[in-house]
Design a protein around this motif. Sequence first.
Motif, PDB file in Angstrom:
ATOM      1  N   PHE A   1       0.835  -1.206   0.000  1.00  0.00           N
ATOM      2  CA  PHE A   1       0.000   0.000   0.000  1.00  0.00           C
ATOM      3  C   PHE A   1       0.866   1.251   0.000  1.00  0.00           C
ATOM      4  CE2 PHE A   1      -4.602  -0.794   0.391  1.00  0.00           C
ATOM      5  CZ  PHE A   1      -4.593  -2.181   0.320  1.00  0.00           C
ATOM      6  N   GLU A   2       2.035   1.179   0.619  1.00  0.00           N
ATOM      7  CA  GLU A   2       2.937   2.337   0.610  1.00  0.00           C
ATOM      8  C   GLU A   2       3.547   2.530  -0.782  1.00  0.00           C
ATOM      9  OE1 GLU A   2       4.087   2.205   5.331  1.00  0.00           O
ATOM     10  OE2 GLU A   2       5.630   1.609   3.870  1.00  0.00           O
ATOM     11  N   ALA A   3       3.870   1.415  -1.433  1.00  0.00           N
ATOM     12  CA  ALA A   3       4.521   1.503  -2.754  1.00  0.00           C
ATOM     13  C   ALA A   3       3.520   1.893  -3.844  1.00  0.00           C
ATOM     14  CB  ALA A   3       5.191   0.172  -3.088  1.00  0.00           C
ATOM     15  N   TYR A   4       2.272   1.483  -3.691  1.00  0.00           N
ATOM     16  CA  TYR A   4       1.238   1.736  -4.717  1.00  0.00           C
ATOM     17  C   TYR A   4      -0.024   2.305  -4.056  1.00  0.00           C
ATOM     18  CZ  TYR A   4       4.339  -1.362  -7.315  1.00  0.00           C
ATOM     19  OH  TYR A   4       5.437  -1.936  -7.899  1.00  0.00           O
ATOM     20  N   PRO A   5       0.031   3.543  -3.597  1.00  0.00           N
ATOM     21  CA  PRO A   5      -1.078   4.061  -2.792  1.00  0.00           C
ATOM     22  C   PRO A   5      -2.427   4.144  -3.519  1.00  0.00           C
ATOM     23  CG  PRO A   5       0.650   5.727  -3.078  1.00  0.00           C
ATOM     24  CD  PRO A   5       1.145   4.487  -3.714  1.00  0.00           C
ATOM     25  N   ASP A   6      -2.423   4.280  -4.841  1.00  0.00           N
ATOM     26  CA  ASP A   6      -3.692   4.467  -5.550  1.00  0.00           C
ATOM     27  C   ASP A   6      -4.194   3.213  -6.246  1.00  0.00           C
ATOM     28  OD1 ASP A   6      -3.533   7.156  -4.865  1.00  0.00           O
ATOM     29  OD2 ASP A   6      -2.253   7.561  -6.611  1.00  0.00           O
ATOM     30  N   ARG A   7      -3.458   2.163  -6.156  1.00  0.00           N
ATOM     31  CA  ARG A   7      -3.778   1.009  -6.987  1.00  0.00           C
ATOM     32  C   ARG A   7      -4.653  -0.033  -6.284  1.00  0.00           C
ATOM     33  NH1 ARG A   7      -0.554  -1.735 -11.604  1.00  0.00           N
ATOM     34  NH2 ARG A   7      -1.559  -3.760 -11.610  1.00  0.00           N
ATOM     35  N   PHE A   8      -4.510  -0.095  -4.964  1.00  0.00           N
ATOM     36  CA  PHE A   8      -5.199  -1.142  -4.204  1.00  0.00           C
ATOM     37  C   PHE A   8      -6.208  -0.546  -3.237  1.00  0.00           C
ATOM     38  CE2 PHE A   8      -1.073  -2.766  -5.452  1.00  0.00           C
ATOM     39  CZ  PHE A   8      -1.439  -3.952  -6.064  1.00  0.00           C
ATOM     40  N   GLY A   9      -7.115  -1.392  -2.765  1.00  0.00           N
ATOM     41  CA  GLY A   9      -8.079  -0.918  -1.776  1.00  0.00           C
ATOM     42  C   GLY A   9      -8.563  -2.061  -0.911  1.00  0.00           C
ATOM     43  N   PHE A  10      -9.028  -1.714   0.270  1.00  0.00           N
ATOM     44  CA  PHE A  10      -9.679  -2.709   1.137  1.00  0.00           C
ATOM     45  C   PHE A  10     -11.179  -2.491   1.042  1.00  0.00           C
ATOM     46  CE2 PHE A  10      -5.615  -2.516   3.717  1.00  0.00           C
ATOM     47  CZ  PHE A  10      -5.226  -3.823   3.449  1.00  0.00           C
ATOM     48  N   SER A  11     -11.943  -3.550   1.198  1.00  0.00           N
ATOM     49  CA  SER A  11     -13.394  -3.413   1.172  1.00  0.00           C
ATOM     50  C   SER A  11     -13.874  -2.813   2.495  1.00  0.00           C
ATOM     51  CB  SER A  11     -14.051  -4.762   0.935  1.00  0.00           C
ATOM     52  OG  SER A  11     -13.682  -5.642   1.964  1.00  0.00           O
ATOM     53  N   VAL A  12     -15.018  -2.159   2.445  1.00  0.00           N
ATOM     54  CA  VAL A  12     -15.602  -1.572   3.658  1.00  0.00           C
ATOM     55  C   VAL A  12     -16.493  -2.640   4.302  1.00  0.00           C
ATOM     56  CG1 VAL A  12     -17.070   0.281   4.546  1.00  0.00           C
ATOM     57  CG2 VAL A  12     -15.533   0.726   2.608  1.00  0.00           C
ATOM     58  N   SER A  13     -16.207  -2.959   5.557  1.00  0.00           N
ATOM     59  CA  SER A  13     -16.970  -4.005   6.253  1.00  0.00           C
ATOM     60  C   SER A  13     -18.314  -3.486   6.745  1.00  0.00           C
ATOM     61  CB  SER A  13     -16.185  -4.508   7.461  1.00  0.00           C
ATOM     62  OG  SER A  13     -14.979  -5.068   7.040  1.00  0.00           O
TER      63      SER A  13
END
Length: 194
Positions: free
Chosen positions: A29-41
């Motif tokens: 997440f630090e290396a690719y801040p805009d590429r990944f995401g977590f789902s909202v529980s």
Amino acid sequence: MAPTTQLPRPIIVSGPSGSGKSTLLKRLFEAYPDRFGFSVSHTTRSPRLGEEDGIAYNFVTKEAFRKLVDEHSFIEHARFGSNLYGTSVGAVKSVAEKGRTCILDIEMEGVKQVKKTDLNARFLFLQPPSVEILEKRLRGRGTDKEEDIQARLAQAGKEIDFSHIPGVHDQIIINDDLEKAWQEFKAFCVPDER
Ligand SMILES: Nc1ncnc2c1ncn2[C@@H]1O[C@H](COP(=O)(O)OP(=O)(O)OP(=O)(O)O)[C@@H](O)[C@H]1O
């Protein structure tokens, strides 16, 4: 809505407690801040000050939560104290619809559930070099009580046995040397950079 095949496929990261999931995901997440995401529980607990609905959690009533359970909307759900928490298939899809690769850090039962959905996920298993090294790392982390360490080690054996069933995972990374594991992890999560 675009067909699922054109959306970024979710990545399911699993592995025994202490295998290094948080360590490698933090780097990613630090290396690719805009590429990944977590789902909202989803949760039945009340929002705390500053927590926005749909961002921190999807805040729902117990009745609404039970309805979602009955409709098989959750990949996994659990009770902590008097509150219910769950990860819904819809929440994972909505990350992909925003153009991000959704990352799910889940355990074995969750992996089995994801396989029953139409999420078209990719599965990555993080394996410790040995149970002895896993035990050292859990102790070294200094966050777990002795009884929790024993429970985590007992569960680790089951997770590793399950991971070796052919076809369960797309890749197994042995987290021995952290830099080597990171390179493999990055290559799996960002395949177009290879
Ligand atoms: N390759 C490695 N070499 C040495 N230590 C490591 C390595 N990878 C991770 N660690 C250390 O092992 C400990 C456990 O790692 P981490 O907390 O990332 O595991 P986890 O899989 O996220 O566990 P949990 O499922 O309990 O959250 C941490 O203290 C971490 O710094």
